[in-house]
Design a protein around this motif. Structure first.
Motif, mmCIF file in Angstrom:
data_model
loop_
_atom_site.group_PDB
_atom_site.id
_atom_site.type_symbol
_atom_site.label_atom_id
_atom_site.label_comp_id
_atom_site.label_asym_id
_atom_site.label_seq_id
_atom_site.Cartn_x
_atom_site.Cartn_y
_atom_site.Cartn_z
ATOM 1 N N VAL A 23 0.843 -1.201 0.000
ATOM 2 C CA VAL A 23 0.000 0.000 0.000
ATOM 3 C C VAL A 23 0.878 1.251 0.000
ATOM 4 O O VAL A 23 0.619 2.211 -0.726
ATOM 5 N N ALA A 24 1.936 1.246 0.789
ATOM 6 C CA ALA A 24 2.829 2.404 0.853
ATOM 7 C C ALA A 24 3.499 2.656 -0.498
ATOM 8 O O ALA A 24 3.585 3.797 -0.961
ATOM 9 N N VAL A 25 3.950 1.606 -1.166
ATOM 10 C CA VAL A 25 4.579 1.755 -2.479
ATOM 11 C C VAL A 25 3.564 2.264 -3.499
ATOM 12 O O VAL A 25 3.864 3.154 -4.307
ATOM 13 N N ALA A 26 2.346 1.732 -3.464
ATOM 14 C CA ALA A 26 1.312 2.177 -4.399
ATOM 15 C C ALA A 26 0.991 3.652 -4.203
ATOM 16 O O ALA A 26 0.842 4.401 -5.175
ATOM 17 N N MET A 27 0.888 4.092 -2.967
ATOM 18 C CA MET A 27 0.602 5.506 -2.691
ATOM 19 C C MET A 27 1.758 6.386 -3.152
ATOM 20 O O MET A 27 1.538 7.463 -3.708
ATOM 21 N N TYR A 28 2.988 5.938 -2.932
ATOM 22 C CA TYR A 28 4.152 6.698 -3.361
ATOM 23 C C TYR A 28 4.177 6.837 -4.877
ATOM 24 O O TYR A 28 4.411 7.915 -5.418
ATOM 25 N N MET A 29 3.924 5.739 -5.568
ATOM 26 C CA MET A 29 3.941 5.770 -7.035
ATOM 27 C C MET A 29 2.821 6.651 -7.571
ATOM 28 O O MET A 29 3.015 7.372 -8.542
ATOM 29 N N LYS A 30 1.660 6.603 -6.980
ATOM 30 C CA LYS A 30 0.546 7.433 -7.427
ATOM 31 C C LYS A 30 0.881 8.907 -7.230
ATOM 32 O O LYS A 30 0.581 9.745 -8.071
ATOM 33 N N HIS A 31 1.522 9.226 -6.126
ATOM 34 C CA HIS A 31 1.903 10.613 -5.842
ATOM 35 C C HIS A 31 2.994 11.089 -6.805
ATOM 36 O O HIS A 31 2.983 12.223 -7.258
ATOM 37 N N GLN A 32 3.929 10.223 -7.134
ATOM 38 C CA GLN A 32 5.040 10.598 -8.005
ATOM 39 C C GLN A 32 4.665 10.608 -9.482
ATOM 40 O O GLN A 32 5.199 11.385 -10.255
ATOM 41 N N HIS A 33 3.726 9.745 -9.881
ATOM 42 C CA HIS A 33 3.363 9.600 -11.286
ATOM 43 C C HIS A 33 1.850 9.603 -11.421
ATOM 44 O O HIS A 33 1.239 8.551 -11.571
ATOM 45 N N PRO A 34 1.227 10.792 -11.410
ATOM 46 C CA PRO A 34 -0.232 10.829 -11.530
ATOM 47 C C PRO A 34 -0.677 10.303 -12.888
ATOM 48 O O PRO A 34 0.022 10.423 -13.877
ATOM 49 N N THR A 35 -1.876 9.721 -12.903
ATOM 50 C CA THR A 35 -2.398 9.156 -14.147
ATOM 51 C C THR A 35 -3.719 9.796 -14.494
ATOM 52 O O THR A 35 -4.333 10.477 -13.693
ATOM 53 N N GLY A 36 -4.168 9.533 -15.715
ATOM 54 C CA GLY A 36 -5.501 9.950 -16.139
ATOM 55 C C GLY A 36 -5.639 11.449 -16.232
ATOM 56 O O GLY A 36 -4.807 12.151 -16.777
ATOM 57 N N ALA A 37 -6.743 11.972 -15.662
ATOM 58 C CA ALA A 37 -7.074 13.386 -15.775
ATOM 59 C C ALA A 37 -6.084 14.268 -15.027
ATOM 60 O O ALA A 37 -5.969 15.448 -15.314
#
Length: 145
Positions: A23-37
């Motif tokens: 979960v921590a890695v997923a949150m970090y990746m989402k914060h560093q590399h936003p997707t979509g809109a």
């Protein structure tokens, strides 16, 4: 008997640690590399021009015995928003004229006043749209009397 309970407890703790790390890695990746809109890229001049809607020149009475004559261009965020803006042109003109009547000539004779006006117009038009947004408002001509 204590040994199987201890082994089971260690397995559960291990699973929780691995899941928490995931979960921590997923949150970090989402914060560093936003997707979509959330992803945005700068539009080229040609792309930006293709998404603009220019309203006809308008003249409006201001709050305290003044006039403003202006030409307004709206920057849409996508093609469907541009189409919606084109279809709503008369409602937008009416709304913009209503907003203009709340300003005095002195408020619109400086950059701060015009920038505030742009933000108010943008927010108001975005509230009218079903989908998409106006990303910028441009005055190509402004005459305050």
């Amino acid at each position: 008997m204590k040994s199987p309970v201890r082994v089971m407890l260690l397995i559960i703790i291990g699973i929780l640690v691995i899941a928490g790390g995931g979960v921590a890695v997923a949150m970090y990746m989402k914060h560093q590399h936003p997707t979509g809109a959330a992803k945005t890229h700068a539009l080229s001049a040609k792309e930006a021009a293709a998404l603009q809607v220019t309203l006809p020149q308008m003249t409006t009475n201001l709050e305290s015995s003044g006039l403003i004559q202006f030409t307004l261009t709206l920057q849409a965020d996508n093609k469907s928003t541009k189409k919606e803006l084109s279809l709503m042109q008369y409602q937008i003109q009416d709304d913009v004229n209503e907003i203009m009547r709340q300003y005095t000539p002195d408020q619109l004779r400086n950059d701060k006043g015009l920038n505030d006006l742009k933000q108010v117009i943008q927010k108001d038009i975005n509230g009218m749209l079903d989908t998409g947004n106006v990303t910028n408002v441009y005055f190509s001509q402004v005459l305050v009397q």
